[in-house]
Write an enzyme that holds these catalytic residues in place. Structure first.
Site, PDB file in Angstrom:
ATOM      1  N   ASP A  57     -23.005 -38.763  29.005  1.00  0.00           N
ATOM      2  CA  ASP A  57     -22.996 -38.106  27.664  1.00  0.00           C
ATOM      3  C   ASP A  57     -23.623 -36.684  28.024  1.00  0.00           C
ATOM      4  OD1 ASP A  57     -23.507 -36.360  25.360  1.00  0.00           O
ATOM      5  OD2 ASP A  57     -23.437 -38.506  24.256  1.00  0.00           O
ATOM      6  N   THR A 132     -12.457 -21.268  24.059  1.00  0.00           N
ATOM      7  CA  THR A 132     -11.164 -21.064  23.265  1.00  0.00           C
ATOM      8  C   THR A 132     -10.840 -19.862  22.574  1.00  0.00           C
ATOM      9  OG1 THR A 132      -9.832 -21.848  21.346  1.00  0.00           O
ATOM     10  CG2 THR A 132     -12.248 -22.458  21.517  1.00  0.00           C
ATOM     11  N   ASP A 133      -9.583 -19.390  22.443  1.00  0.00           N
ATOM     12  CA  ASP A 133      -9.505 -18.185  21.844  1.00  0.00           C
ATOM     13  C   ASP A 133      -9.582 -18.414  20.180  1.00  0.00           C
ATOM     14  OD1 ASP A 133      -7.392 -19.903  21.214  1.00  0.00           O
ATOM     15  OD2 ASP A 133      -5.757 -18.512  21.495  1.00  0.00           O
ATOM     16  N   GLU A 134      -9.727 -19.707  19.876  1.00  0.00           N
ATOM     17  CA  GLU A 134     -10.009 -19.899  18.271  1.00  0.00           C
ATOM     18  C   GLU A 134     -11.130 -19.418  17.935  1.00  0.00           C
ATOM     19  OE1 GLU A 134      -8.786 -23.775  17.116  1.00  0.00           O
ATOM     20  OE2 GLU A 134      -7.185 -24.010  18.653  1.00  0.00           O
ATOM     21  N   TYR A 158     -14.744 -27.033  14.503  1.00  0.00           N
ATOM     22  CA  TYR A 158     -14.133 -26.745  15.888  1.00  0.00           C
ATOM     23  C   TYR A 158     -14.604 -25.649  16.546  1.00  0.00           C
ATOM     24  CZ  TYR A 158     -11.662 -26.469  20.400  1.00  0.00           C
ATOM     25  OH  TYR A 158     -11.302 -26.161  21.549  1.00  0.00           O
ATOM     26  N   LYS A 162     -17.655 -24.226  19.293  1.00  0.00           N
ATOM     27  CA  LYS A 162     -17.330 -23.462  20.377  1.00  0.00           C
ATOM     28  C   LYS A 162     -17.986 -22.140  20.502  1.00  0.00           C
ATOM     29  CE  LYS A 162     -15.408 -24.829  23.489  1.00  0.00           C
ATOM     30  NZ  LYS A 162     -15.550 -25.612  24.744  1.00  0.00           N
ATOM     31  N   ARG A 222       1.175 -19.631  17.964  1.00  0.00           N
ATOM     32  CA  ARG A 222       0.213 -19.943  18.889  1.00  0.00           C
ATOM     33  C   ARG A 222       0.733 -19.116  20.197  1.00  0.00           C
ATOM     34  NH1 ARG A 222      -2.054 -21.013  14.675  1.00  0.00           N
ATOM     35  NH2 ARG A 222      -3.343 -22.604  14.165  1.00  0.00           N
TER      36      ARG A 222
HETATM   37  P1  NAD Z   1      -9.786 -33.149  25.579  1.00  0.00           P
HETATM   38  O1  NAD Z   1     -10.374 -33.631  24.085  1.00  0.00           O
HETATM   39  O2  NAD Z   1      -8.546 -33.803  25.778  1.00  0.00           O
HETATM   40  O3  NAD Z   1     -11.114 -33.814  26.441  1.00  0.00           O
HETATM   41  C1  NAD Z   1     -12.297 -33.897  26.324  1.00  0.00           C
HETATM   42  C2  NAD Z   1     -12.888 -34.656  27.258  1.00  0.00           C
HETATM   43  O4  NAD Z   1     -14.368 -34.457  27.151  1.00  0.00           O
HETATM   44  C3  NAD Z   1     -12.725 -36.101  27.379  1.00  0.00           C
HETATM   45  O5  NAD Z   1     -12.508 -36.346  28.610  1.00  0.00           O
HETATM   46  C4  NAD Z   1     -13.975 -36.643  26.647  1.00  0.00           C
HETATM   47  O6  NAD Z   1     -14.268 -37.968  27.046  1.00  0.00           O
HETATM   48  C5  NAD Z   1     -15.158 -35.476  27.252  1.00  0.00           C
HETATM   49  N1  NAD Z   1     -16.259 -35.755  26.346  1.00  0.00           N
HETATM   50  C6  NAD Z   1     -16.132 -35.686  24.827  1.00  0.00           C
HETATM   51  N2  NAD Z   1     -17.607 -35.717  24.506  1.00  0.00           N
HETATM   52  C7  NAD Z   1     -18.305 -35.848  25.415  1.00  0.00           C
HETATM   53  C8  NAD Z   1     -19.647 -36.038  25.745  1.00  0.00           C
HETATM   54  N3  NAD Z   1     -20.629 -35.824  24.687  1.00  0.00           N
HETATM   55  N4  NAD Z   1     -20.342 -35.841  26.923  1.00  0.00           N
HETATM   56  C9  NAD Z   1     -19.650 -36.111  27.938  1.00  0.00           C
HETATM   57  N5  NAD Z   1     -18.190 -36.050  27.940  1.00  0.00           N
HETATM   58  C10 NAD Z   1     -17.601 -35.848  26.797  1.00  0.00           C
HETATM   59  O7  NAD Z   1      -9.990 -31.570  25.551  1.00  0.00           O
HETATM   60  P2  NAD Z   1      -9.317 -30.633  26.327  1.00  0.00           P
HETATM   61  O8  NAD Z   1      -7.995 -30.252  25.579  1.00  0.00           O
HETATM   62  O9  NAD Z   1      -8.921 -30.888  27.870  1.00  0.00           O
HETATM   63  O10 NAD Z   1     -10.087 -29.426  26.324  1.00  0.00           O
HETATM   64  C11 NAD Z   1     -11.203 -29.347  27.244  1.00  0.00           C
HETATM   65  C12 NAD Z   1     -11.979 -27.546  27.076  1.00  0.00           C
HETATM   66  O11 NAD Z   1     -11.171 -26.782  26.926  1.00  0.00           O
HETATM   67  C13 NAD Z   1     -12.751 -27.895  25.629  1.00  0.00           C
HETATM   68  O12 NAD Z   1     -14.031 -27.264  25.990  1.00  0.00           O
HETATM   69  C14 NAD Z   1     -11.637 -27.121  24.722  1.00  0.00           C
HETATM   70  O13 NAD Z   1     -12.804 -26.603  23.772  1.00  0.00           O
HETATM   71  C15 NAD Z   1     -11.385 -25.988  25.724  1.00  0.00           C
HETATM   72  N6  NAD Z   1     -10.001 -25.406  25.399  1.00  0.00           N
HETATM   73  C16 NAD Z   1      -9.092 -26.391  25.123  1.00  0.00           C
HETATM   74  C17 NAD Z   1      -7.633 -25.676  25.121  1.00  0.00           C
HETATM   75  C18 NAD Z   1      -6.553 -26.902  24.413  1.00  0.00           C
HETATM   76  O14 NAD Z   1      -5.433 -26.095  24.264  1.00  0.00           O
HETATM   77  N7  NAD Z   1      -6.693 -27.859  24.768  1.00  0.00           N
HETATM   78  C19 NAD Z   1      -7.451 -24.303  24.739  1.00  0.00           C
HETATM   79  C20 NAD Z   1      -8.630 -23.664  24.952  1.00  0.00           C
HETATM   80  C21 NAD Z   1     -10.039 -24.209  25.394  1.00  0.00           C
HETATM   81  P1  TYD Z   2      -3.099 -28.125  17.716  1.00  0.00           P
HETATM   82  O1  TYD Z   2      -2.088 -28.941  18.737  1.00  0.00           O
HETATM   83  O2  TYD Z   2      -4.034 -29.253  16.749  1.00  0.00           O
HETATM   84  O3  TYD Z   2      -3.859 -26.936  18.121  1.00  0.00           O
HETATM   85  P2  TYD Z   2      -4.752 -25.819  17.280  1.00  0.00           P
HETATM   86  O4  TYD Z   2      -4.899 -26.296  15.897  1.00  0.00           O
HETATM   87  O5  TYD Z   2      -6.254 -26.078  18.042  1.00  0.00           O
HETATM   88  O6  TYD Z   2      -4.110 -24.509  17.392  1.00  0.00           O
HETATM   89  O7  TYD Z   2      -2.075 -27.759  16.475  1.00  0.00           O
HETATM   90  C1  TYD Z   2      -0.986 -26.628  16.787  1.00  0.00           C
HETATM   91  C2  TYD Z   2      -0.384 -26.066  15.751  1.00  0.00           C
HETATM   92  O8  TYD Z   2       0.657 -27.049  15.256  1.00  0.00           O
HETATM   93  C3  TYD Z   2      -1.253 -25.550  14.550  1.00  0.00           C
HETATM   94  O9  TYD Z   2      -0.706 -24.316  13.946  1.00  0.00           O
HETATM   95  C4  TYD Z   2      -1.248 -26.911  13.851  1.00  0.00           C
HETATM   96  C5  TYD Z   2       0.314 -27.531  13.810  1.00  0.00           C
HETATM   97  N1  TYD Z   2       0.302 -28.913  13.690  1.00  0.00           N
HETATM   98  C6  TYD Z   2       1.554 -29.459  12.755  1.00  0.00           C
HETATM   99  O10 TYD Z   2       2.206 -28.758  12.199  1.00  0.00           O
HETATM  100  N2  TYD Z   2       1.502 -30.654  12.643  1.00  0.00           N
HETATM  101  C7  TYD Z   2       0.601 -31.352  13.381  1.00  0.00           C
HETATM  102  O11 TYD Z   2       0.864 -32.844  13.216  1.00  0.00           O
HETATM  103  C8  TYD Z   2      -0.207 -31.045  14.221  1.00  0.00           C
HETATM  104  C9  TYD Z   2      -1.320 -32.148  15.103  1.00  0.00           C
HETATM  105  C10 TYD Z   2      -0.429 -29.746  14.360  1.00  0.00           C
END
Ligand code: NAD
Ligand code: TYD
Length: 353
Positions: A57, A132-134, A158, A162, A222
């Site tokens: 962790d 993240t951009d969020e 979330y 972040k 998005r």
């Molecule tokens: P993901 O949910 O697919 O993976 C998260 C990973 O973190 C997993 O392998 C999980 O086991 C590990 N994890 C969770 N809690 C933990 C803990 N307490 N200790 C150690 N490991 C832990 O996420 P992702 O989509 O790969 O995102 C990775 C990073 O990028 C995140 O920080 C997210 O905020 C950021 N990000 C994601 C996106 C996107 O579109 N997915 C966009 C911008 C930024």
């Molecule tokens: P998501 O992949 O959860 O990313 P984020 O909310 O972080 O942008 O969702 C992308 C977009 O799709 C968001 O506007 C929410 C929408 N969405 C649906 O319409 N249906 C779904 O079942 C999910 C998971 C997301």
């Protein structure tokens, strides 16, 4: 040389590590708790000399201290997080624990480690926080895209968690001179994404002939980027980014959710036609997400002009390749859609996963 990566078993972490090693990068020690979103099988084929998994962790200070002392990494790339907005709405506590307390724990441990370094090793050390951009909140249709100077205005548990990490990272640079860099990336898509997120969920449900749940009117926008482009950008920022700076990473591909879904369905109508009708007929409008951000868009000119980044994938090509990846990797999908996944589909959507 070694880098310490957190969250390497997740979607972006897996792609980052595969890209880093394919480009001849140094050894990776990967600290990951293997939550529901982390899949140890993703990188199990790599020898320990390239990728060493440390199961644990990010909040475990003693473990982080031990990994830093043992491997003396030249950098820490922090990706581990709870990352799904809908889960943050129904169960926010884990987001505060991992994303806030975990980031704080890593900053403290890495700062103590950095202070033991001297000379060139101390100058070269980097802490890369993958945000993240969020964190910037939601844009109106005609607003210009987010820049690095956009104010933090998170709207979900979330994005708030972040943003808390962003503030801590900034404070560690300003207060201690700790060499941290932050990135803000837009929505990623591509191989190994857990199928709770929009694009893989739509592909998997469409392939199974199940309903395609569209939140609200489906006109939320998005800015999509292929995960391999994001991974390349992270490597670039790690090597060339300036301490204390933040860099936006975007795909120059703004799309409304319904447009994305139509594109997925078009590919599947060609490859896996339904016995009757078209895949888009499976779309159902469901209750909107509370606090749903309407639009995200990212201005990445600082990264493009300053560090020479350009996304390699066009959205149509990247999306089609992604659909094919999920069609070709059904055993991977089956291995990650465990009992916990099925429970999420039942409670959140009222459907079987
Ligand atoms: P993901 O949910 O697919 O993976 C998260 C990973 O973190 C997993 O392998 C999980 O086991 C590990 N994890 C969770 N809690 C933990 C803990 N307490 N200790 C150690 N490991 C832990 O996420 P992702 O989509 O790969 O995102 C990775 C990073 O990028 C995140 O920080 C997210 O905020 C950021 N990000 C994601 C996106 C996107 O579109 N997915 C966009 C911008 C930024
Ligand atoms: P998501 O992949 O959860 O990313 P984020 O909310 O972080 O942008 O969702 C992308 C977009 O799709 C968001 O506007 C929410 C929408 N969405 C649906 O319409 N249906 C779904 O079942 C999910 C998971 C997301």
């Amino acid at each position: 040389m070694t880098i310490l990566v957190t969250g390497g078993l997740g979607f972006i972490g897996t792609n980052f590590i595969l890209g880093h090693l394919a480009a001849g990068g140094d050894r990776v020690v990967d600290l990951d708790l293997a939550t529901y979103a982390g899949n140890p099988a993703n990188l199990a084929h790599l020898p320990d000399g390239e990728h060493l998994l440390a199961l644990g962790d990010v909040r475990d200070r003693a473990l982080v201290d031990r990994l830093l002392a043992e491997h003396v990494p030249r950098a820490l790339v922090h990706l581990a997080a709870e990352s799904h907005v809908d889960r943050s709405i129904s169960r926010p506590a884990a987001f505060i624990e991992t994303n806030v307390v975990g980031t704080f724990t890593l900053l403290e441990a890495a700062r103590a480690h950095w202070e033991t370094l001297a000379g060139a090793d101390r100058d070269a050390f980097r802490f890369l926080y993958v945000s993240t951009d969020e964190v910037f909140g939601s844009l109106a249709p005609d607003d210009p895209p987010f820049t690095e100077l956009s104010p933090a205005a998170p709207n979900s548990p979330y994005s708030a968690s972040k943003a808390a990490g962003d503030h801590l990272v900034r404070a560690y640079f300003r207060t201690y001179g700790f060499p941290a860099v932050t990135t803000h990336c837009s929505n990623n898509y591509g191989p190994y994404q857990f199928p709770e997120k929009f694009i893989p969920l739509m592909i998997i449900n469409a392939l199974a002939g199940k309903p395609l749940p569209v939140y609200g009117d489906g006109r939320q926008v998005r800015d999509w980027i292929h995960v391999e482009d994001h991974a390349r950008a992270l490597s670039l920022v790690l090597e060339k980014g300036a301490p204390g700076e933040s860099y936006n990473i975007g795909g120059r591909s703004e799309r409304a959710n319904l447009e994305v879904l139509e594109a997925v369905c078009r590919v599947l109508d060609g490859t896996d036609p339904l016995p009757v009708g078209r895949h888009m007929d499976l779309a159902v409008h469901v209750t909107d997400r509370p606090g749903h951000d309407r639009r995200y868009a990212v201005d990445s000119s600082k990264l493009e002009e300053g560090l020479g980044f350009m996304p390699g994938y066009s959205f149509p090509d990247g999306l089609e390749a992604t659909v094919h990846w999920y069609r070709a990797n059904r055993p991977w999908v089956e291995s990650v859609t465990s009992g916990g996944y099925r429970e999420w589909m039942r409670t959140h959507y009222g459907m079987e996963g």
